[in-house]
Write an enzyme that holds these catalytic residues in place. Structure first.
Site, short mmCIF file in Angstrom:
data_model
loop_
_atom_site.label_atom_id
_atom_site.label_comp_id
_atom_site.label_asym_id
_atom_site.label_seq_id
_atom_site.Cartn_x
_atom_site.Cartn_y
_atom_site.Cartn_z
N GLU A 44 9.54 -23.66 9.21
CA GLU A 44 8.75 -22.98 8.09
C GLU A 44 7.48 -22.63 8.54
OE1 GLU A 44 8.12 -23.90 3.29
OE2 GLU A 44 8.42 -25.31 4.72
N CYS A 60 19.71 -28.26 -0.44
CA CYS A 60 18.51 -28.40 -1.02
C CYS A 60 17.79 -27.32 -1.40
CB CYS A 60 17.35 -28.79 0.32
SG CYS A 60 18.32 -30.34 1.09
N HIS A 63 8.69 -25.73 1.41
CA HIS A 63 9.69 -26.60 1.37
C HIS A 63 9.42 -28.02 2.07
CE1 HIS A 63 13.95 -27.55 1.35
NE2 HIS A 63 14.07 -28.04 2.58
N THR A 84 23.35 -27.40 9.65
CA THR A 84 22.15 -28.65 8.94
C THR A 84 20.83 -27.62 9.77
OG1 THR A 84 22.67 -29.81 10.83
CG2 THR A 84 23.56 -30.27 8.58
N HIS A 108 12.42 -35.87 -1.81
CA HIS A 108 13.12 -34.94 -1.81
C HIS A 108 14.26 -35.17 -2.69
CE1 HIS A 108 15.25 -31.56 -0.68
NE2 HIS A 108 15.31 -31.62 0.70
N THR A 137 10.57 -33.35 8.13
CA THR A 137 11.27 -33.57 9.34
C THR A 137 10.75 -32.51 10.46
OG1 THR A 137 12.96 -31.68 8.75
CG2 THR A 137 13.46 -33.82 7.88
N PHE A 180 20.95 -27.16 3.85
CA PHE A 180 22.17 -27.17 4.75
C PHE A 180 23.06 -25.91 4.34
CE2 PHE A 180 22.26 -32.03 5.52
CZ PHE A 180 20.70 -31.85 6.43
N LYS A 233 7.05 -32.57 -1.83
CA LYS A 233 7.91 -33.94 -1.32
C LYS A 233 6.93 -34.91 -0.80
CE LYS A 233 11.87 -30.81 -0.46
NZ LYS A 233 11.20 -29.46 -0.76
#
Length: 405
Positions: A311, A160, A300, A267, A334, A304, A393, A329
């Site tokens: 972040e 990503c 970003h 991840t 995404h 999630t 990831f 996003k």
């Protein structure tokens, strides 16, 4: 060498098939997520789809048939960016123009359909165009063919963070003197069944099946995952001397571009945000700026639980009082390998318009996230420097610092 000049932008996103349409819809702050016919059999049957994208009209029927959708989007974005920069034969030495594109997985749909034919013993049905249609490097390669470019071209795969990392490499090519111009960005079509099933199995996708438009909600207390998207962005980057010599319109400057790695988990991000904070600090130091100089952060912001919290902690670590934040996003989903480049382009547009587009669906901010997130409507702001974050990831991080010309 002075900061790299940004002289052109090209965008194809679920919000629109060019830069103007994308920016206008982003400023409306409304998610583009809808039920997706291609995902009808999946547990998560919705995505952010570029429904207005018409490749046959933009590229012609023959070329559209020969190349896959992620390549089509990259080519359209590149053509717009080059036109925006007023570049073309006579304004460049083709041997000194490079192309660097972030791509996550390339062509999921083509791979799935081809493997299905092999599994069923239909070897005669496998197209000889499979590899040039699906290989990740072919987006950059097709752009070079289309525009007659002969400098270095490559695909960058850092999950990503790929689109952001492409700008890191482009910055190095320019600062080293290898290139005068680099078309840098990313492209991805993430909304196919393989991505939908696997990301859902990982618990990464929102399960708001009854409310797709409200599914992507970065930093909200009710967030439960991201929404798959698609899109491409290409930025024309030039050595400042080259842009000045041809009297190019400079939109912004890439003051610094930094990539690092967590070395933590395949991840998951470092929970306290320390690795992301280290990357942001390195980017500010390279740009010779302090945290107080930054007026806006394009986060970003995946929606999630773990990523948004990490972040936010990183931003609180670096900035004593973080500047206004937005999460693109939330509106366009995404785009994985294309996301970082799209967000870099949007950051340039924020500098141009002196406006921060809102984050969609932020109804109640997570009490553990202490940030000033722009929501509901655009916010006018006096911006001279902005930060664009991308994390992926493998612990991949890329941070860009963009400044006014």
């Amino acid at each position: 060498m002075s900061a790299v000049a940004v002289t052109g932008l090209g965008l194809v996103t679920p919000a629109g098939s060019d830069t103007t349409a994308t920016w206008d819809r982003l400023c409306q702050g409304r998610s583009m997520a809808l039920l997706d016919p291609e995902l009808a059999d999946c547990a998560v049957p919705f995505s952010c789809r570029a429904a207005d994208f018409a490749p046959e009209r933009l590229l012609g029927r023959g070329l559209t048939w020969r190349i896959d959708r992620f390549i089509q989007m990259a080519m359209v974005a590149a053509r717009e960016a080059v036109g925006h920069a007023r570049l073309g034969p006579g304004q460049w030495d083709p041997a000194r123009v490079g192309v660097v594109l972030g791509v996550g997985t390339g062509s999921g749909d083509t791979s799935i359909s081809t493997y299905a034919k092999l599994r069923n013993g239909q070897h005669q049905g496998v197209s000889p165009t499979f590899i040039p249609r699906s290989a990740p490097n072919m987006a950059a390669g097709e752009i070079c063919i289309d525009l007659g470019l002969q400098g270095p071209s490559m695909a960058v795969a850092t999950a990503c963070a790929s689109g952001g990392t492409a700008l890191v490499i482009a910055d190095q090519l320019l600062r080293s003197g290898t290139c005068d111009v680099v078309l840098a960005g990313g492209s991805e079509v993430a909304r196919h069944p393989l991505s939908a099933v696997t990301f859902d199995k990982m618990g990464a996708l929102s399960r708001r099946v009854r409310d797709p438009e409200g599914a992507s909600r970065p930093f909200d207390s009710g967030r439960d995952g991201f929404v798959l998207g698609e899109g491409a962005a290409v930025l024309v980057l030039e050595r400042a001397e080259h842009a000045r010599a041809r009297r190019a319109p400079v939109l912004a400057r890439l003051a610094s571009a930094v990539a690092t790695t967590d070395a933590h988990h395949p991840t998951a991000p470092v929970p306290d945000g320390s690795s992301a904070a280290r990357t942001i600090r390195a980017a500010l130091e390279k740009a010779d700026l302090s945290p107080a100089d930054i007026g806006h952060i394009n986060a970003h912001g995946t929606s999630t639980k773990l990523n948004d919290l990490a972040e936010a902690r990183a931003l609180r670590t670096v900035f004593s009082c973080p500047p206004p934040v937005t999460a693109t996003k939330s509106v366009i989903g995404h785009a994985i390998g294309g996301a970082g480049a799209i967000e870099a382009a949007v950051s340039v547009l924020s500098l141009i318009h002196q406006r921060i587009p809102p984050t969609a669906n932020l109804d109640r901010i997570d009490p553990d996230i202490d940030l000033d997130v722009v929501t509901k409507q655009p916010r006018e702001a006096r911006l001279s420097a902005v930060v664009s974050n991308s994390f992926g990831f493998g612990g991949q991080n890329s941070v860009l610092v963009l400044t006014s010309p």
